[in-house]
Design an enzyme around this catalytic site. Structure first.
Site, short mmCIF file in Angstrom:
data_model
loop_
_atom_site.label_atom_id
_atom_site.label_comp_id
_atom_site.label_asym_id
_atom_site.label_seq_id
_atom_site.Cartn_x
_atom_site.Cartn_y
_atom_site.Cartn_z
N SER A 50 1.18 -1.25 -0.18
CA SER A 50 -0.08 -0.50 -0.33
C SER A 50 1.07 0.98 0.07
O SER A 50 1.54 1.31 -0.61
CB SER A 50 -0.96 0.13 1.16
OG SER A 50 -2.10 0.49 0.81
N ASP A 68 -8.60 -5.31 -6.72
CA ASP A 68 -8.28 -4.20 -5.09
C ASP A 68 -9.57 -2.72 -5.70
O ASP A 68 -9.35 -2.77 -6.52
CB ASP A 68 -7.18 -3.65 -5.31
CG ASP A 68 -6.74 -3.00 -3.90
OD1 ASP A 68 -7.57 -2.44 -3.42
OD2 ASP A 68 -4.75 -3.63 -3.70
N HIS A 115 -7.58 -6.31 -1.94
CA HIS A 115 -6.40 -5.32 -1.54
C HIS A 115 -5.83 -6.22 0.46
O HIS A 115 -4.51 -6.76 0.46
CB HIS A 115 -6.17 -4.56 -0.59
CG HIS A 115 -5.47 -3.21 -0.71
ND1 HIS A 115 -4.91 -2.81 -1.47
CD2 HIS A 115 -5.06 -2.17 0.75
CE1 HIS A 115 -4.15 -1.35 -0.80
NE2 HIS A 115 -4.13 -1.55 0.74
#
Length: 742
Positions: free
Chosen positions: A604, A679, A710
């Site tokens: 991320s 995602d 994610h």
């Protein structure tokens, strides 16, 4: 932005440009270590989840799965005997049928980072006689006395909750808010007009993902009315996600506002639980479009809204008159950089409505204040030097507040402060580690969760003085050995950083080891904490012949307002400066760190940092793995990105400087991109954009597309991804530093 960095779901069998899939024969010798780690979720499965005290203080209700089973079941434990009984299991309800989730429920769980199954939450009625659970979109009420289970009408329910009096249940289905009469078992929609663009009773994406507000409706304390959110997505960009394995399935549509584009229009209304006309709350919504918190708990206290300007530099706490929807200002907060939202739930009112507690960073760090009913400041409850104060519970009877925090940001402790202020606080916990608590109104006992520096993890029931009454039973496994983590503060020039080092268990003095930087480096999340479980994957990597380090630089929380806000307008240069300075300082202090062989890995924001570090600091980083990286901030969401960079129309230079694409043609070191195709937080688009830019610039790279979101929860897929990363680092670091072709 994800605060975690687990790596998402199923890996395809090839990578772009360089193929290096891992077979079983290539697996590291200690594959069992990581397999155990994955199957036990870092040895957390089997511990109690979301415990609640019954109103009479005689029992604790909690969820728990097995040591390697993520399906949560419902249990009850008596106090102080510690006797446990199983209340209900998903298997009993499903009777062999597979659990199913609606697209809305899947999205909601993704926002909450919830990957467990079964009963992922439960509600306890005010009198403690009934329990409410949801499974496969259906609602069930359980009588504690005889464990009889009653299925309620309807399906595809979201966020079901008892009314305060326990006689009704509110829940959302089909974009409308419904109320169910528990005794009569009849339900009715009390809102109307949902059409796919407009929905009722559900928090919008940025509220769930970035504001930590998952609720879209709020019962009045007297159970007669409900405040609810209407979300109008008109003008908000829609994004469509396809399942690559099922091209025959229609893509899922998500409303996802990008920086500088239209946000969802949110308004809050009040309606009778029986339906009828909605009274809309009036405030300067154009100036303060974000509804960050809604507070409606105490009968003698007002309904309150905390609303923020889009810049997040100005916010107002408003008291609402439910009769006509008018508002009056109780207080305002401003900050020239940005305002962080209170890590608690906003204003916490005394039961008699005479005042409330408020958390602020106005003095340079989180501090708890006591304010009068009109919002006027009375006095500070926690001293300024306490550090990182977050309200856990307000105890009206003893006129005190339980607060978490403490001076060392690597730990979290519990303290009791008198509401009158002027006290250094009474410590309720002392053992090094992380401590949390759950209190119930009117119950003298409280629940204590601890995760200690020696690896101890559990829940216990304590009396008002903190004396142990009993412990909640766990069936979790323990690791064969805890990671060997050395925590320290490392000085680099005029700054001092929190850092952690994990060495191989067979560490040999005089040997120089390649280094892995496990990184996040972004705002809102601290990596270096006294929390051994978080370093178990690092130990696996270390035992393969590396020294694994983590560093918290400027922008990370826990060191005060100025430290955190130093990154305003700059997502990457300060982070690169601090991480590289910290690495050099560690290398100067510990000769075993071979800084000519450094790899970097993150997920991320950490993936974003890894991509930037590999490209922009080739003299430091020999290679990098960028997991689910944000590549262009114009393509992330409004509330997160604009908080730090402002609007792209007003600060285009910051967006350009913060874009990985700006530097893609400079890549000189091996880079592996890893991203989930479905995602819905950091879209697959980001890694594809970077892959395209690298390809056009003639730069070699590797790309590992995943079939997932994610998050990663499947144990086998976690293992395979870890093996793939290990192979990449071995290939590039266990020999002279690799250099990609120009």
């Amino acid at each position: 932005m994800s605060r975690f960095h687990p790596l998402t779901a199923a890996a395809c069998a090839c990578s772009l440009l360089i193929s290096s899939s891992v077979s079983a024969g290539d697996a590291p010798a200690d594959e069992a270590y990581f397999r155990d780690l994955a199957e036990t979720r870092n040895y957390t499965l089997g511990h109690p989840v979301s415990p609640k005290l019954t109103p009479d203080g005689s029992a604790v209700i909690f969820l728990r799965g097995g040591a390697r089973d993520p399906v949560l079941r419902l249990y009850e434990m008596s106090i102080p005997e510690g006797k446990v009984r199983e209340i209900l299991t998903p298997e009993k309800i499903l009777a062999g049928v597979e659990e199913t989730l609606s697209a809305e429920e899947k999205a909601r769980r993704e926002r909450q980072r919830q990957s467990l199954r079964g009963f992922t939450s439960f509600q306890l009625s005010k009198d403690g006689t009934r329990l409410l659970v949801v499974l496969s979109g259906k609602l069930y009420v359980v009588a504690r006395a005889d464990l009889q289970v009653a299925e309620l009408p309807g399906r595809n329910w979201l966020d079901p909750r008892f009314s305060p009096d326990g006689k009704f249940i509110a829940a959302v289905s089909g974009g409308e808010l419904h109320v169910i009469d528990v005794e009569a078992r009849k339900e009715r929609a009390i809102t109307s007009g949902a059409n796919g663009i407009i929905e009722h009773g559900v928090a919008e994406f940025v509220a769930q993902e970035e504001m930590a507000r998952t609720e879209g409706y709020w019962w009045s304390p007297d159970s007669r009315s409900i405040a609810y959110q209407e979300t109008d997505h008109t003008g908000v960009e829609a994004r469509y996600i396809s399942d690559p394995l099922h091209p025959e399935v229609e893509p899922a549509r998500n409303y996802y506002p990008r920086p500088g584009t239209t946000n969802a229009n949110v308004r809050i209304g009040i309606i009778s639980r029986d339906g009828g006309e909605t009274r809309w709350i009036k405030w300067e919504a154009e100036k303060f479009p974000y509804v960050a918190r809604v507070i409606w708990k105490e009968e003698k206290a007002p309904l309150c809204l905390l609303v923020q300007a889009r810049s997040q530099q100005d916010e107002r706490l408003l008291a609402v008159d439910p009769a006509n929807g008018s508002t009056r200002e109780l207080l305002r907060e401003t900050d020239p950089a940005w305002l962080n939202l209170d890590p608690g739930s906003g204003a916490k009112w005394l039961a008699d409505g005479s005042g409330f507690l408020w958390a602020t960073e106005r003095g340079g760090g989180w501090q708890l204040e006591f304010r009068n009913a009109d919002g006027a400041f009375r006095h500070a409850v926690t001293p300024r030097e306490f550090g990182n104060a977050s309200l856990v519970a307000l105890e009206d009877a003893s006129q005190s507040a339980v607060v978490s925090g403490g001076a060392d940001p690597r730990e979290t402790h519990l303290y009791r402060f008198p509401l009158a202020g002027g006290s250094a606080g009474e410590p309720l916990t002392r053992e090094p580690g992380q401590h949390q608590a759950v209190f119930a109104p009117g119950v003298k006992a409280w629940l204590h969760r601890f995760e200690l520096g020696d690896g101890g993890l559990g829940w216990e029931v304590c009396d008002a003085t903190g004396k142990l009454l009993c412990a909640l039973p766990s069936v979790a496994e323990s690791p064969r050995a805890w990671p060997q983590v050395e925590h320290m503060r490392i000085r680099a020039g005029e700054r001092e950083f929190d850092a952690a080092i994990v060495r191989p268990r067979d560490f040999k003095k005089g040997v120089r080891y390649p280094v892995l930087l496990e990184v996040y480096a972004g705002p809102g999340h601290k990596v270096v904490r006294l929390q051994p479980r978080a370093f178990l994957p690092n130990q696996w990597n270390a035992d393969r012949g590396y020294i694994v380090v983590s560093i918290d630089g400027r922008g990370t929380p826990g060191h005060g307002r100025d430290w955190e806000r130093a990154i305003r307008g700059d997502f990457i240069d300060i982070a690169l400066e601090d991480q590289t300075a910290g690495l050099r300082a560690l290398g100067a202090r510990f000769a075993e760190l071979d800084l000519t062989r450094v790899g970097v890995e993150g997920w991320s924001f950490g993936g974003y940092f890894s991509a930037m570090a590999t490209i922009r600091r080739p003299e430091i980083f020999a290679c990098g793995i960028a997991g689910a990286p944000v590549v262009t901030w114009e393509n992330y969401d409004t509330h997160y990105t604009e908080r730090y960079l402002g609007l792209p129309q007003e600060n285009a230079a910051a967006y350009r400087a913060g874009s990985v694409l700006t530097y893609a043609a400079e890549l000189k070191r091996p880079l592996l991109l890893v991203h989930g195709a479905t995602d819905d937080n950091v879209y697959f688009q980001h890694s594809v954009q970077l892959a395209d830019a690298l390809y056009r610039a003639g730069k070699p790279y590797e790309f590992l597309p995943l079939l997932g979101t994610h998050m990663l929860s499947d144990p086998l897929l976690r293992l395979r991804r870890a093996q793939r990363a290990a192979e990449f680092f071995d290939r590039n670091l266990k020999k002279p530093a690799a250099t990609a072709a120009p």
